[in-house]
Design a protein around this motif. Structure first.
Motif, mmCIF file in Angstrom:
data_model
loop_
_atom_site.group_PDB
_atom_site.id
_atom_site.type_symbol
_atom_site.label_atom_id
_atom_site.label_comp_id
_atom_site.label_asym_id
_atom_site.label_seq_id
_atom_site.Cartn_x
_atom_site.Cartn_y
_atom_site.Cartn_z
ATOM 1 N N GLY A 11 13.124 -5.409 -15.061
ATOM 2 C CA GLY A 11 13.037 -5.271 -13.615
ATOM 3 C C GLY A 11 11.665 -5.623 -13.080
ATOM 4 O O GLY A 11 10.646 -5.357 -13.712
ATOM 5 N N ALA A 12 11.654 -6.237 -11.884
ATOM 6 C CA ALA A 12 10.374 -6.531 -11.215
ATOM 7 C C ALA A 12 9.787 -5.192 -10.743
ATOM 8 O O ALA A 12 10.534 -4.270 -10.421
ATOM 9 C CB ALA A 12 10.616 -7.465 -10.042
ATOM 10 N N PRO A 13 8.462 -5.083 -10.684
ATOM 11 C CA PRO A 13 7.838 -3.812 -10.309
ATOM 12 C C PRO A 13 8.272 -3.307 -8.923
ATOM 13 O O PRO A 13 8.460 -4.106 -8.000
ATOM 14 C CB PRO A 13 6.343 -4.142 -10.315
ATOM 15 N N TYR A 14 8.384 -1.989 -8.794
ATOM 16 C CA TYR A 14 8.773 -1.366 -7.521
ATOM 17 C C TYR A 14 7.881 -1.834 -6.373
ATOM 18 O O TYR A 14 8.364 -2.224 -5.313
ATOM 19 C CB TYR A 14 8.697 0.166 -7.668
ATOM 20 N N ILE A 15 6.577 -1.832 -6.616
ATOM 21 C CA ILE A 15 5.619 -2.195 -5.556
ATOM 22 C C ILE A 15 5.894 -3.629 -5.074
ATOM 23 O O ILE A 15 5.853 -3.930 -3.886
ATOM 24 C CB ILE A 15 4.165 -2.076 -6.099
ATOM 25 N N VAL A 16 6.198 -4.488 -6.026
ATOM 26 C CA VAL A 16 6.434 -5.895 -5.687
ATOM 27 C C VAL A 16 7.785 -6.054 -4.970
ATOM 28 O O VAL A 16 7.923 -6.851 -4.032
ATOM 29 C CB VAL A 16 6.367 -6.749 -6.975
ATOM 30 N N GLN A 17 8.752 -5.276 -5.376
ATOM 31 C CA GLN A 17 10.051 -5.372 -4.689
ATOM 32 C C GLN A 17 9.952 -4.835 -3.257
ATOM 33 O O GLN A 17 10.606 -5.344 -2.347
ATOM 34 C CB GLN A 17 11.136 -4.649 -5.483
ATOM 35 N N ARG A 18 9.128 -3.806 -3.041
ATOM 36 C CA ARG A 18 8.891 -3.336 -1.660
ATOM 37 C C ARG A 18 8.185 -4.430 -0.863
ATOM 38 O O ARG A 18 8.467 -4.636 0.314
ATOM 39 C CB ARG A 18 8.053 -2.049 -1.658
ATOM 40 N N HIS A 56 0.842 -1.207 0.000
ATOM 41 C CA HIS A 56 0.000 0.000 0.000
ATOM 42 C C HIS A 56 0.871 1.249 0.000
ATOM 43 O O HIS A 56 0.624 2.199 -0.747
ATOM 44 C CB HIS A 56 -0.895 0.011 1.238
ATOM 45 N N LYS A 57 1.895 1.223 0.821
ATOM 46 C CA LYS A 57 2.780 2.387 0.939
ATOM 47 C C LYS A 57 3.440 2.657 -0.427
ATOM 48 O O LYS A 57 3.536 3.795 -0.880
ATOM 49 C CB LYS A 57 3.837 2.075 2.004
ATOM 50 N N ALA A 58 3.869 1.583 -1.057
ATOM 51 C CA ALA A 58 4.543 1.735 -2.358
ATOM 52 C C ALA A 58 3.566 2.230 -3.423
ATOM 53 O O ALA A 58 3.936 3.032 -4.291
ATOM 54 C CB ALA A 58 5.161 0.400 -2.768
ATOM 55 N N VAL A 59 2.326 1.778 -3.336
ATOM 56 C CA VAL A 59 1.315 2.258 -4.285
ATOM 57 C C VAL A 59 1.144 3.771 -4.107
ATOM 58 O O VAL A 59 1.125 4.531 -5.081
ATOM 59 C CB VAL A 59 -0.037 1.527 -4.080
ATOM 60 N N ASP A 60 1.057 4.202 -2.846
ATOM 61 C CA ASP A 60 0.904 5.644 -2.585
ATOM 62 C C ASP A 60 2.102 6.433 -3.123
ATOM 63 O O ASP A 60 1.943 7.516 -3.659
ATOM 64 C CB ASP A 60 0.742 5.896 -1.077
ATOM 65 N N GLU A 61 3.277 5.864 -2.966
ATOM 66 C CA GLU A 61 4.474 6.551 -3.489
ATOM 67 C C GLU A 61 4.354 6.769 -4.994
ATOM 68 O O GLU A 61 4.792 7.773 -5.530
ATOM 69 C CB GLU A 61 5.727 5.722 -3.202
ATOM 70 N N MET A 62 3.746 5.809 -5.664
ATOM 71 C CA MET A 62 3.587 5.913 -7.121
ATOM 72 C C MET A 62 2.620 7.040 -7.509
ATOM 73 O O MET A 62 2.586 7.458 -8.648
ATOM 74 C CB MET A 62 3.081 4.586 -7.704
ATOM 75 N N SER A 63 1.839 7.505 -6.533
ATOM 76 C CA SER A 63 0.824 8.521 -6.852
ATOM 77 C C SER A 63 1.375 9.942 -6.754
ATOM 78 O O SER A 63 0.671 10.892 -7.051
ATOM 79 C CB SER A 63 -0.375 8.362 -5.914
ATOM 80 N N THR A 117 7.862 10.852 -5.410
ATOM 81 C CA THR A 117 8.235 9.482 -5.026
ATOM 82 C C THR A 117 7.913 8.453 -6.110
ATOM 83 O O THR A 117 8.150 7.264 -5.929
ATOM 84 C CB THR A 117 7.504 9.083 -3.715
ATOM 85 N N PHE A 118 7.383 8.933 -7.219
ATOM 86 C CA PHE A 118 7.055 8.030 -8.330
ATOM 87 C C PHE A 118 8.319 7.327 -8.833
ATOM 88 O O PHE A 118 9.394 7.910 -8.856
ATOM 89 C CB PHE A 118 6.420 8.853 -9.469
#
Ligand code: MLT
Length: 404
Positions: free
Chosen positions: A289-296, A57-64, A68-69
Motif C-alpha cells: 500500500g502507498a503511505p497514508y500521508i501520500v494517499q491523503r 501536514h494534517k495526515a502527519v499530525d494524525e500519525m502522531s 488517528t495513527f
C-alpha cells in the motif's frame, strides 16, 4: 551454484535516464563553473500545491496520535482516495469505472514495469517507436522480447510501430498481430497524441484481435484539445480490452512523493480468467500500500482548492512548452508536440544524430535534453526537451539554443 536471471544480461547499456545523469555529472565535474539547465528527464520543478501540503501536514499530525495513527494501508488503496479517483477521473467524464476497479500504487513507473507479470511469457508485445523505455526493458527482464540486434537496436520478438513526422506520430496497426499493445497518450517522448476517434479504432482493433491495451495516461492533465480522450474508457468497448495506468507525478508534482494508480476493469477477461482478480492477487502479495500521508495528499488533488491550484501549475508548464516550441520554430527548428503534453520533440539540425546533438547542446549551450534514439530506433534524428523547468531557466535555455 546459483544462477541469475539471464534476461538481465541481454539489456544493452543502463536505463536511459541513468546514462544521461552519468554523462551530465561527468561534464559538470569537469566544468564546475558552467551553469547547466536541465530539460532532460521529465522531472517537475514547481513546489507541491498548498492544498496538498495542508492535507499532508494534517495526515502527519494524525500519525502522531494513537487514536488517528495508521499502520499498513489497505493493499489496494484507501477508499477515500479510490472514491475520489472514480468520481473525478471517471464518473465526471462519463466513464463507468468503479472505485474497486482502481488499484492505488506508488507510481505509474512501477505499475508500467510490473503489469507484464500477469501475462504469459510468450505473449508478443507491440510498442510505439519511440517509446518510454520501461515498457520494453521490463519485458526484456521477463524474457519476452527475443534477441537484441545492436545494428537495428531492435528486439526480435517486439513489434515496433514507428511514430515519425511522416505518419504525424500516429501508429499504424501492426502487420503481425500482437497480444499486448502499449500506448502512451499523450505520448512520451514525442509530446503528440491521437484523437478520441483514432483511439476508438485502437480499442476496436484490440477487441477484434484479442489483444490487451496497456494504456499509459500519465500526461492526461496536459490535454488542451477537445477531441482528445482523457481516458481510454471514454471509448466504447475499452473495458474488455484495456488497462489504464495513471500517475500523480506530472499533474500534481508527485515525482518525489510517489503515487499512481492502475485501473483493471472487472470485464477484462482472458477466457474465464479475470485480470482484475490476478492484479489484486499480485498487488496484495507484492505491495503493502502507498503511505497514508501520500494517499491523503492524493485525495487533496481532487479538492476544489487542489484542482484550481493544479490547473495553474499545468498552465505554468504549458506556457514553457509554448515558449520552447515557438522559440525553436522561429529559430528554424522543426518542432512537434507541446500542445497536449509537456514535451517538445524536435528534429536535430544538420543531420546530427540524437546523441551528437545531445553532446553539442550540453557542451556549447550547457543545456541538457534527451536524445530521441534513447526511446527507440525511430527516435534517431530527434531530440526531446521538457517543459517542466522553471520559466526563467526555460527562457534562458531557449536563448542559448537560439544563439548557437
Ligand atoms: C521521462 O522523462 O520520460 C519521465 O519523467 C521518466 C519517468 O516518468 O519515469
Amino acid at each position: 551454484m546459483f544462477r541469475v536471471n539471464d534476461n538481465y544480461q541481454k539489456l544493452p547499456g543502463s536505463y536511459l535516464f541513468s546514462t544521461i545523469a552519468k554523462k551530465v555529472s561527468a561534464y559538470q565535474e569537469a566544468n564546475p563553473d558552467r551553469k547547466l539547465i536541465r530539460l532532460g528527464i521529465g522531472d517537475v520543478t514547481q513546489p507541491i500545491a498548498p492544498a496538498i501540503i495542508e492535507a499532508m501536514h494534517k495526515a502527519v499530525d494524525e500519525m502522531s496520535r494513537a487514536e488517528t495513527f495508521r499502520g499498513y494501508a489497505p493493499d489496494l488503496g484507501y477508499d477515500f482516495l479510490r472514491n475520489a479517483i472514480a468520481e473525478n477521473d471517471y464518473k465526471a467524464r462519463g466513464c463507468d469505472i468503479s472505485a474497486d476497479e482502481i488499484f492505488v500504487s506508488d507510481g505509474a513507473k512501477s505499475d508500467s514495469g510490473n503489469i507484464q507479470e500477469i501475462f504469459a511469457a510468450d505473449n508478443r508485445i507491440a510498442v510505439c517507436d519511440p517509446v518510454y523505455p520501461v515498457y520494453v526493458d521490463s519485458n526484456v527482464m521477463a524474457g519476452r522480447t527475443g534477441t537484441y540486434d545492436p545494428a537495428t537496436e531492435t528486439w526480435s520478438n517486439v513489434i515496433y510501430m514507428p511514430c515519425t513526422k511522416e505518419n504525424q506520430f500516429v501508429p499504424d496497426f501492426p502487420k503481425e498481430t500482437p497480444d499486448m499493445i502499449y500506448l502512451c497518450l499523450p505520448n512520451n517522448p514525442t509530446g503528440t497524441t491521437i484523437t478520441k476517434a483514432q483511439l476508438q479504432e485502437w480499442v476496436d482493433y484490440a477487441n477484434r484481435v484479442g489483444a490487451v491495451i496497456i494504456y499509459d495516461g500519465a500526461y492526461e492533465a496536459y490535454i488542451s484539445e477537445e477531441n482528445v480522450a482523457h481516458s481510454i474508457y471514454e471509448c466504447e468497448g475499452a473495458k474488455t480490452c484495456a488497462i489504464e495506468l495513471k500517475s500523480f507525478s506530472k499533474n500534481a508534482g508527485f515525482t518525489g512523493v510517489r503515487l499512481g494508480y492502475t485501473v483493471v476493469p472487472k470485464e477484462l477477461k482472458c477466457g474465464d480468467v479475470s485480470l482484475h482478480a490476478m492484479w489484486a492477487r499480485r498487488h496484495g502479495t507484492k505491495f503493502n500500500g502507498a503511505p497514508y500521508i501520500v494517499q491523503r495528499a492524493g485525495e487533496a488533488v481532487y479538492s476544489e482548492a487542489g484542482k484550481a491550484q493544479l490547473k495553474d501549475q499545468v498552465a505554468y508548464y504549458m506556457k514553457n512548452a509554448a515558449t520552447i516550441k515557438n522559440g525553436l520554430k522561429e529559430a528554424g527548428y522543426e518542432v512537434f508536440g507541446g500542445v497536449n503534453a509537456p514535451y517538445i520533440w524536435l528534429k536535430t539540425p544538420d543531420r546530427m544524430t540524437s546523441w551528437e546533438f545531445f553532446d553539442y547542446l550540453l557542451e556549447t549551450a550547457n543545456v541538457v535534453g534527451t536524445p530521441g534514439s534513447g526511446f527507440g530506433p525511430s527516435g534517431e534524428g530527434y531530440f526531446r526537451l521538457t517543459a517542466f523547468g522553471a520559466y526563467e531557466n526555460t527562457l534562458e535555455a531557449l536563448e542559448r539554443i537560439r544563439s548557437l
